[in-house]
Scaffold this motif. Structure first.
Motif, PDB file in Angstrom:
ATOM      1  N   TRP A 113      14.813 -15.016  18.581  1.00 55.66           N
ATOM      2  CA  TRP A 113      14.942 -14.438  19.672  1.00 55.66           C
ATOM      3  C   TRP A 113      13.714 -13.517  20.091  1.00 55.66           C
ATOM      4  CZ3 TRP A 113      16.388  -8.989  20.120  1.00 55.66           C
ATOM      5  CH2 TRP A 113      16.485  -8.476  21.601  1.00 55.66           C
ATOM      6  N   SER A 114      12.994 -13.054  19.121  1.00 53.37           N
ATOM      7  CA  SER A 114      11.843 -12.235  19.238  1.00 53.37           C
ATOM      8  C   SER A 114      10.469 -13.142  19.550  1.00 53.37           C
ATOM      9  CB  SER A 114      11.649 -11.330  18.281  1.00 53.37           C
ATOM     10  OG  SER A 114      10.345 -10.451  18.325  1.00 53.37           O
ATOM     11  N   ASP A 115      10.336 -14.322  18.942  1.00 51.44           N
ATOM     12  CA  ASP A 115       9.608 -15.118  18.926  1.00 51.44           C
ATOM     13  C   ASP A 115       9.420 -15.719  20.121  1.00 51.44           C
ATOM     14  OD1 ASP A 115       8.833 -14.873  16.153  1.00 51.44           O
ATOM     15  OD2 ASP A 115       9.927 -16.258  15.493  1.00 51.44           O
ATOM     16  N   ARG A 116      10.393 -16.000  20.902  1.00 48.53           N
ATOM     17  CA  ARG A 116      10.662 -16.495  22.117  1.00 48.53           C
ATOM     18  C   ARG A 116      10.790 -15.779  23.177  1.00 48.53           C
ATOM     19  NH1 ARG A 116      13.030 -22.726  21.639  1.00 48.53           N
ATOM     20  NH2 ARG A 116      11.922 -23.221  19.551  1.00 48.53           N
ATOM     21  N   HIS A 117      10.829 -14.514  23.030  1.00 45.50           N
ATOM     22  CA  HIS A 117      10.982 -13.553  24.219  1.00 45.50           C
ATOM     23  C   HIS A 117       9.612 -13.534  24.858  1.00 45.50           C
ATOM     24  CE1 HIS A 117      13.174 -10.118  26.437  1.00 45.50           C
ATOM     25  NE2 HIS A 117      11.704  -9.545  26.378  1.00 45.50           N
ATOM     26  N   ARG A 118       9.888 -13.314  26.196  1.00 46.13           N
ATOM     27  CA  ARG A 118       8.632 -13.468  27.112  1.00 46.13           C
ATOM     28  C   ARG A 118       8.921 -12.307  28.391  1.00 46.13           C
ATOM     29  NH1 ARG A 118       6.979 -15.855  23.591  1.00 46.13           N
ATOM     30  NH2 ARG A 118       6.537 -17.950  23.535  1.00 46.13           N
ATOM     31  N   SER A 119       7.895 -11.246  28.477  1.00 49.54           N
ATOM     32  CA  SER A 119       7.764 -10.175  29.446  1.00 49.54           C
ATOM     33  C   SER A 119       6.440  -9.695  29.322  1.00 49.54           C
ATOM     34  CB  SER A 119       8.785  -9.175  28.608  1.00 49.54           C
ATOM     35  OG  SER A 119       8.067  -8.313  27.679  1.00 49.54           O
ATOM     36  N   ARG A 120       6.383  -8.896  30.224  1.00 49.67           N
ATOM     37  CA  ARG A 120       4.578  -8.405  30.593  1.00 49.67           C
ATOM     38  C   ARG A 120       4.493  -7.271  29.387  1.00 49.67           C
ATOM     39  NH1 ARG A 120       5.217  -3.899  35.307  1.00 49.67           N
ATOM     40  NH2 ARG A 120       3.284  -3.577  34.405  1.00 49.67           N
ATOM     41  N   VAL A 171      12.331  -7.726  13.965  1.00 45.33           N
ATOM     42  CA  VAL A 171      11.124  -7.750  15.107  1.00 45.33           C
ATOM     43  C   VAL A 171       9.929  -7.174  14.668  1.00 45.33           C
ATOM     44  CG1 VAL A 171      10.938  -7.072  17.435  1.00 45.33           C
ATOM     45  CG2 VAL A 171      12.995  -8.240  16.624  1.00 45.33           C
ATOM     46  N   GLN A 172      10.076  -5.877  13.981  1.00 43.49           N
ATOM     47  CA  GLN A 172       8.946  -5.120  13.673  1.00 43.49           C
ATOM     48  C   GLN A 172       8.109  -6.023  12.697  1.00 43.49           C
ATOM     49  OE1 GLN A 172       8.139  -1.167  11.486  1.00 43.49           O
ATOM     50  NE2 GLN A 172       8.637  -2.936  10.367  1.00 43.49           N
ATOM     51  N   ALA A 173       8.685  -6.875  11.977  1.00 49.48           N
ATOM     52  CA  ALA A 173       7.944  -7.585  10.932  1.00 49.48           C
ATOM     53  C   ALA A 173       7.091  -8.398  11.388  1.00 49.48           C
ATOM     54  CB  ALA A 173       9.050  -8.090   9.859  1.00 49.48           C
ATOM     55  N   GLY A 174       7.422  -9.059  12.586  1.00 51.35           N
ATOM     56  CA  GLY A 174       6.461  -9.911  13.403  1.00 51.35           C
ATOM     57  C   GLY A 174       5.006  -9.303  14.014  1.00 51.35           C
ATOM     58  N   GLU A 247       2.529 -19.696  28.890  1.00 48.54           N
ATOM     59  CA  GLU A 247       3.327 -19.624  27.576  1.00 48.54           C
ATOM     60  C   GLU A 247       4.959 -19.276  27.575  1.00 48.54           C
ATOM     61  OE1 GLU A 247       1.608 -15.841  26.526  1.00 48.54           O
ATOM     62  OE2 GLU A 247      -0.335 -16.652  25.804  1.00 48.54           O
ATOM     63  N   LYS A 248       5.338 -19.505  29.041  1.00 46.00           N
ATOM     64  CA  LYS A 248       6.698 -19.481  29.043  1.00 46.00           C
ATOM     65  C   LYS A 248       7.431 -20.410  28.467  1.00 46.00           C
ATOM     66  CE  LYS A 248       9.915 -18.489  32.831  1.00 46.00           C
ATOM     67  NZ  LYS A 248      10.160 -18.207  34.265  1.00 46.00           N
ATOM     68  N   GLN A 249       8.479 -20.046  27.653  1.00 43.16           N
ATOM     69  CA  GLN A 249       9.560 -20.740  27.042  1.00 43.16           C
ATOM     70  C   GLN A 249      10.844 -20.335  27.439  1.00 43.16           C
ATOM     71  OE1 GLN A 249       8.995 -21.644  22.953  1.00 43.16           O
ATOM     72  NE2 GLN A 249       6.810 -20.830  22.906  1.00 43.16           N
ATOM     73  N   ASP A 250      11.726 -21.372  26.910  1.00 42.68           N
ATOM     74  CA  ASP A 250      13.457 -20.805  27.428  1.00 42.68           C
ATOM     75  C   ASP A 250      13.846 -19.917  26.379  1.00 42.68           C
ATOM     76  OD1 ASP A 250      15.620 -20.656  28.479  1.00 42.68           O
ATOM     77  OD2 ASP A 250      16.226 -22.856  27.826  1.00 42.68           O
ATOM     78  N   ALA A 251      14.197 -18.459  26.648  1.00 38.77           N
ATOM     79  CA  ALA A 251      14.679 -17.596  25.850  1.00 38.77           C
ATOM     80  C   ALA A 251      16.157 -17.204  25.858  1.00 38.77           C
ATOM     81  CB  ALA A 251      13.826 -16.349  25.626  1.00 38.77           C
ATOM     82  N   ASN A 252      16.744 -18.186  26.857  1.00 38.11           N
ATOM     83  CA  ASN A 252      18.017 -17.826  27.282  1.00 38.11           C
ATOM     84  C   ASN A 252      18.900 -17.812  26.047  1.00 38.11           C
ATOM     85  OD1 ASN A 252      20.656 -18.073  28.131  1.00 38.11           O
ATOM     86  ND2 ASN A 252      20.300 -19.255  29.857  1.00 38.11           N
ATOM     87  N   PRO A 253      19.851 -16.587  25.930  1.00 35.66           N
ATOM     88  CA  PRO A 253      20.534 -16.433  24.554  1.00 35.66           C
ATOM     89  C   PRO A 253      21.707 -17.316  24.530  1.00 35.66           C
ATOM     90  CG  PRO A 253      20.982 -14.588  26.562  1.00 35.66           C
ATOM     91  CD  PRO A 253      19.835 -15.440  26.811  1.00 35.66           C
ATOM     92  N   ASP A 464       3.999 -20.538   9.993  1.00 37.38           N
ATOM     93  CA  ASP A 464       3.637 -20.766  11.506  1.00 37.38           C
ATOM     94  C   ASP A 464       3.662 -19.461  11.773  1.00 37.38           C
ATOM     95  OD1 ASP A 464       3.422 -21.313  14.061  1.00 37.38           O
ATOM     96  OD2 ASP A 464       5.265 -22.752  14.140  1.00 37.38           O
ATOM     97  N   LEU A 465       2.547 -18.843  12.435  1.00 35.97           N
ATOM     98  CA  LEU A 465       2.430 -17.606  12.981  1.00 35.97           C
ATOM     99  C   LEU A 465       3.094 -17.257  14.315  1.00 35.97           C
ATOM    100  CD1 LEU A 465      -1.402 -16.767  12.523  1.00 35.97           C
ATOM    101  CD2 LEU A 465       0.691 -16.071  11.043  1.00 35.97           C
ATOM    102  N   GLU A 466       3.282 -18.565  15.029  1.00 36.06           N
ATOM    103  CA  GLU A 466       4.318 -18.335  16.341  1.00 36.06           C
ATOM    104  C   GLU A 466       5.820 -18.138  15.945  1.00 36.06           C
ATOM    105  OE1 GLU A 466       3.182 -18.704  19.374  1.00 36.06           O
ATOM    106  OE2 GLU A 466       1.167 -18.368  18.652  1.00 36.06           O
TER     107      GLU A 466
END
Length: 576
Positions: A113-120, A171-174, A247-253, A464-466
């Motif tokens: 969820w964190s890897d694919r989250h997109r925000s400003r 999430v912090q580990a990433g 960079e936008k990906q589908d992060a729909n829960p 994979d860093l992503e």
């Protein structure tokens, strides 16, 4: 109350442990400052070397996590179990332990969820803020449910609260792979371990000095400390916006739930070295579950029957272990940093320093998983593996400390009984408990070195860093599996080897006659009778822990270092 009894057992020696930990951390930060000012030869595009305060701040969430684990595990969970479950407190405590284990399984899903989250604001910080908001709300629910004695609602809120803590931790580990150059990740791994141990140490010392506070005050402290650390991490994490079209990906829960199975998958054939690291983590987590039987061991060994004295011994051993572990993690962090600093200071030619290392064809090294790695990164990864191996081997040897103390106590008791004298259990505890504390403190050195090396190696082996947060979240699954396997194996061994012999006095020699007259245990503290397991059962579980730590070291030794630098002189400089 139990809090007041703990407050009266404060030992001034704990101030010495805390002072040593503080000055050790200060020394390491000073050492890191010099390295941070050196020029970087890193190949990490778009990243720059971070000053030491930012490395500490990025991993400061582990301070709150370590504090929460120690505070809730040592005090809040047992006291709430007694408060809510009454005579069935042991079942309530077991249920809370199960909740903690289940919460570990959320790591990979939270990471994806964190890897694919997109925000400003980036992909990590918004997730952390949502997690800490959930922690505050659920911790408040725990306090209210405790006051109302709403047992079922309390357990549900407790499970959700542990979910939220593990989400924030994952999430912090990433952030380290996202923002820290590869040659500094070893230092960041050491800082992660040191912060976790320092948080646990702070909770233990707080319990001893602030033992008179009620449950609600501890809930408030945990929440405030968690928020402060979360804000520190978000302030230090200068993430770039991730809401751009490219960079936008589908992060729909809902889509995440549909692909939940993918969160827990790892191609072992493609990433064998990372898989081996996960196996070693599982073995480590299984081995440290033996610490959960420490109170039983002290009760059956010293036979005090006084909860205050027994808790004081447990508290002393816990503080000693956490203090030395924190110091050892700081020292390991400084050594890992020294490897990269030596390369930057002229230990290798400038050309080699900036050269990108390519894996040799046909070799199953983790250079295949990380196809581009600088010489500095290679040195750090090799040192990290060596640190983890050293720490696990150290723990394997020192697991024999508690059974050695138990054997000495039983031999002394046997001698007194044969001479027809009184058995002074309190005197025996005064004689042998310092050895118990000292041995545990020495064992903690190995734990600190292992955790620092293991965390640094985790960053070095990321395929994979992503998907850094998801892959690092797999370690929480290993923690859950190790806890289940280690706890069940230790409990079974204790019952099988320690449950069939009459009593502690006869555990060394079943033909030993009963004591002529022994001093009865003191029940002034209201403590229950000893569990009644015999010495062979405890010897068996500590041998199990030693074997598991040895297997952990063996698995780590099979992890191959990344692709080696080209020159023979550089190979000679690398610690294998």
């Amino acid at each position: 109350s139990r809090f007041r009894r703990l407050g009266r057992t404060t030992n001034p020696k704990h101030l010495v442990f805390f002072a040593l930990s503080f000055f050790g951390l200060r020394f390491a930060l000073g050492r890191m400052t010099v390295a941070a000012m050196s020029p970087s030869g890193s190949q990490d595009l778009g990243l720059e070397r971070l000053p030491p305060w930012r490395l500490w701040a990025l991993t400061s969430g582990n301070l709150a996590y370590g504090f929460m684990m120690a505070d809730q595990g040592l005090l809040l969970a047992p006291l709430e179990a007694e408060h809510l479950f009454g005579e069935q407190a042991s079942l309530g405590l077991a249920a809370m332990a199960v909740c903690c284990g289940l919460s570990q399984l959320t790591g990979p899903a939270a990471g994806r969820w964190s890897d694919r989250h997109r925000s400003r604001w980036g992909r990590r910080r918004p997730c952390m803020m949502m997690a800490i908001a959930a922690i505050w709300f659920l911790t408040g629910c725990l306090s209210i449910c405790s006051d109302l004695q709403a047992t079922n609602t309390f357990m549900f809120a407790f499970l959700l609260q542990q979910f939220a803590w593990n989400v924030m931790q994952t999430v912090q580990a990433g952030l380290v792979p996202d923002l820290v150059v590869s040659e500094q990740r070893g230092v960041a791994g050491g800082a992660t371990a040191a912060n976790t141990l320092a948080g646990a140490l702070g909770a233990l010392i707080g319990v001893r000095f602030l033992g008179g506070l009620g449950l609600r005050a501890h809930y408030v402290m945990t929440s405030v400390f968690g928020l402060a650390c979360c804000l520190t991490v978000c302030f230090a994490a200068n993430e770039k916006p991730t809401n751009t079209v490219a960079e936008k990906q589908d992060a729909n829960p809902f889509n995440l739930l549909l692909h939940i199975k993918d969160c827990y998958q790892l191609d072992v054939n493609k990433h064998p070295q990372f898989a081996k690291l996960l196996v070693s983590k599982t073995l480590y987590c299984a081995s440290v579950m033996v610490k959960g039987f420490l109170l039983f061991f002290i009760q059956d060994t010293f036979i005090l029957g006084d909860a205050q004295r027994e808790q004081a011994i447990v508290g002393d051993t816990a503080v000693a272990a956490e203090a030395t572990a924190a110091l050892a993690a700081v020292a390991a962090m400084a050594l890992l940093d020294a490897a990269a600093a030596e390369m930057r200071a002229g230990g290798a030619p400038k050309k080699r320093e900036e050269e990108v290392v390519k894996p040799d064809n046909g070799l199953a090294t983790f250079g295949e998983e990380c196809p581009e790695m600088s010489s500095q990164t290679f040195v750090g990864a090799a040192r990290a593996r060596l640190a983890a191996m050293t720490g696990s081997c150290w723990m394997a040897l020192l697991w024999f400390g508690p059974p050695s103390v138990g054997f000495g106590v039983l031999k002394d008791r046997e001698s007194l009984i044969r001479l027809g004298g009184f058995v002074d259990n309190i005197g025996l505890s005064h004689t042998w408990s310092p050895y118990m504390v000292l041995g545990t403190a020495i064992w903690g050195i190995g734990q600190g070195v292992y955790l620092a090396g293991d965390q640094a190696l985790s960053y070095a082996l990321l395929p994979d860093l992503e998907e850094a947060s998801r892959l690092l979240g797999l370690t929480s699954v290993c923690a859950a599996a190790g806890a289940v396997l280690g706890g069940s194996a230790a409990g079974s061994l204790l019952y099988a080897f320690g449950g069939s012999i009459g009593g502690p006095e006869q555990s060394l020699n079943t033909s030993l006659p009963p004591p002529i007259q022994a001093s009865p245990p003191s029940h002034a503290g209201g403590g229950p009778a000893a569990p009644g397991y015999a010495y062979p059962g405890y010897a068996a579980i500590f041998i199990l822990a030693s074997v598991l730590s040895g297997l952990c070291c063996a698995v780590l030794s099979t992890i191959r270092p990344p692709a080696e630098p080209g020159s023979a002189s550089e190979r000679a400089r690398i610690v294998p």
